[in-house]
Design an enzyme around this catalytic site. Structure first.
Site, PDB file in Angstrom:
ATOM      1  N   SER A   1      16.618   1.201  34.779  1.00  0.00           N
ATOM      2  CA  SER A   1      16.220   2.212  35.752  1.00  0.00           C
ATOM      3  C   SER A   1      17.446   3.000  36.192  1.00  0.00           C
ATOM      4  CB  SER A   1      15.581   1.557  36.980  1.00  0.00           C
ATOM      5  OG  SER A   1      15.312   2.516  37.987  1.00  0.00           O
TER       6      SER A   1
ATOM      7  N   TYR B   1      16.647  -4.351  43.883  1.00  0.00           N
ATOM      8  CA  TYR B   1      16.070  -3.849  42.632  1.00  0.00           C
ATOM      9  C   TYR B   1      17.152  -3.192  41.784  1.00  0.00           C
ATOM     10  CZ  TYR B   1      13.281  -0.824  39.557  1.00  0.00           C
ATOM     11  OH  TYR B   1      12.745  -0.166  38.468  1.00  0.00           O
TER      12      TYR B   1
END
Length: 272
Positions: free
Chosen positions: A156, A167
């Site tokens: 990501s 995350y």
């Protein structure tokens, strides 16, 4: 589905994790349409419905599977036992794995780091790092024994983003797995690559990743993510599922045979 390449994965067995919804399902649909014998893996029972619909409906939709098939496997990839069990089931079903696409992961909470509880941090790492780590470990001996294979990880660009530090840490780990494992795997004829998606439009999830923003403060924190994501994109928009599936399919294909160890940002110009 847009711009598929019929037959590109003919004769290939492709395992796609996190395939019941979102990017994972878009990837599974695309590679099946391009001829892959596709194994969709997810911890949600929904994966069996998704695989059945894909197998039954792709030809009717006009894409054609060029000989590809689709089958669902349920597994919790957050543990090594779950990941190794999924790989073993895939091998029992098809006898080999040519491509593994690791797509499991996703933000559970959206808030400034000082507001995360320790158990929430652990859960974010468990969700978005370990499924890739365990699945790579589980499939590697098989690919080494066959002297070939492709692993595509989904990282990501949120490794440089607001309100998602745990995350971001997990997806930074996915990028590191890709770079380090590519070095070890190359002598065995195995390529290891990754994409780093940016913000992506998708239908509402049938199985939620976590609690939805409820209070005004939580909604404001989530809006900060949206604003930063669009602001960091040179194209000033979110991507589509097709725009994420296409580069993943390319990297998984023989067309990318001279690419390994690379992480391709797919975020409208945001490099993460």
């Amino acid at each position: 589905m847009n711009r598929v390449s019929p037959g590109r994965f003919a004769g290939k067995v492709v395992v796609v994790t996190g395939a019941a919804q979102g990017i994972g399902h878009a990837v599974a649909s695309r590679v099946a349409a391009e001829g892959a014998d596709t194994i969709l893996v997810d911890r949600a029972e929904l994966v069996h419905e998704a695989a059945a619909a894909l197998a039954a409906g792709s030809s009717a939709a006009g894409t054609g599977t060029a000989g590809g098939t689709a089958v669902g496997v349920t597994a919790d990839l957050e543990s090594y036992d779950g990941a190794s069990g999924a790989i073993m089931e895939a091998l029992q079903l098809r006898g080999r794995i040519d491509v593994l696409i690791n797509n499991v992961g996703g933000t559970i909470w959206a808030k400034p780091f000082e507001h995360y509880e320790p158990d929430e941090i652990s859960r974010e790492i468990q969700r978005s790092l370990f499924p890739t780590l365990w699945a790579c470990r589980a499939v590697l001996p098989h690919m080494i024994s066959r002297r070939g294979g492709v692993i595509v990880n989904v990282a990501s660009v949120a490794t440089r983003g607001v309100n998602r530090v745990p995350y971001a840490a997990a997806k930074g780990g996915v990028k590191a797995i890709t770079a380090a494992l590519a070095l070890e795997a190359a002598p065995h004829g195995i390529r290891v690559v990754a994409t780093a998606p940016g913000g992506t439009e998708a239908p509402p999830r049938k199985v939620a990743r976590g609690p939805q923003p409820d209070t005004d403060r939580e909604k404001a924190w989530y809006q900060q993510i949206v604003d930063q994501t669009i602001g960091s994109s040179l194209l000033k928009r979110y991507g589509t599922l097709d725009e994420q599936a296409a580069p993943i399919a390319f990297l998984a294909s023989d067309e990318a045979s001279y690419i390994t160890g690379s992480v391709l940002a797919v975020a409208g110009g945001d490099l993460g």
